[in-house]
Design a protein around this motif. Sequence first.
Motif, mmCIF file in Angstrom:
data_model
loop_
_atom_site.group_PDB
_atom_site.id
_atom_site.type_symbol
_atom_site.label_atom_id
_atom_site.label_comp_id
_atom_site.label_asym_id
_atom_site.label_seq_id
_atom_site.Cartn_x
_atom_site.Cartn_y
_atom_site.Cartn_z
ATOM 1 N N ARG A 48 0.478 -1.314 0.326
ATOM 2 C CA ARG A 48 -0.278 -0.706 -0.143
ATOM 3 C C ARG A 48 0.843 1.480 -0.277
ATOM 4 O O ARG A 48 0.687 2.149 -0.539
ATOM 5 C CB ARG A 48 -0.854 0.291 1.263
ATOM 6 N N LEU A 49 1.486 1.249 0.585
ATOM 7 C CA LEU A 49 2.549 2.228 0.961
ATOM 8 C C LEU A 49 3.632 2.558 -0.976
ATOM 9 O O LEU A 49 3.475 4.124 -0.961
ATOM 10 C CB LEU A 49 4.120 2.100 1.723
ATOM 11 N N PHE A 50 3.904 1.592 -1.088
ATOM 12 C CA PHE A 50 4.707 1.399 -2.596
ATOM 13 C C PHE A 50 3.591 2.085 -3.347
ATOM 14 O O PHE A 50 4.442 2.800 -4.079
ATOM 15 C CB PHE A 50 5.083 -0.170 -3.277
ATOM 16 N N GLU A 51 2.356 1.449 -3.279
ATOM 17 C CA GLU A 51 1.649 2.095 -4.218
ATOM 18 C C GLU A 51 1.194 3.821 -3.995
ATOM 19 O O GLU A 51 1.709 4.714 -5.052
ATOM 20 C CB GLU A 51 -0.009 1.397 -4.089
ATOM 21 N N ARG A 52 1.380 4.125 -3.005
ATOM 22 C CA ARG A 52 1.163 5.940 -2.799
ATOM 23 C C ARG A 52 2.550 6.754 -3.530
ATOM 24 O O ARG A 52 2.873 7.609 -4.124
ATOM 25 C CB ARG A 52 0.631 5.929 -1.139
ATOM 26 N N TYR A 53 3.600 6.090 -2.759
ATOM 27 C CA TYR A 53 4.848 6.953 -2.550
ATOM 28 C C TYR A 53 5.418 6.871 -3.681
ATOM 29 O O TYR A 53 5.898 7.931 -4.190
ATOM 30 C CB TYR A 53 5.730 6.238 -1.614
#
Length: 74
Positions: free
Chosen positions: A28-33
């Motif tokens: 989830r963090l990777f998708e956003r960042y």
Amino acid sequence: MEVRELCGIIRDVGRSCEDGSVIVEFGRLFERYVTISNKVVGVLLRARRQGLVRFQGEMLWQGRDDQVVITLLP
């Protein structure tokens, strides 16, 4: 600057815990960042060295480690 920005994103997309920490799965963090910077793993490693986040493993890989929980420490 990047580490501070990463911590802010974790706060935005993560879930708060009773102890004041915030958790988010790496995927989830990777998708956003990744829309902001493609250096998310390097910034996570710097944040860990600074004692701001905790996660299992030495290195995180997109796809393989999407379920790894990243904890933003209080």
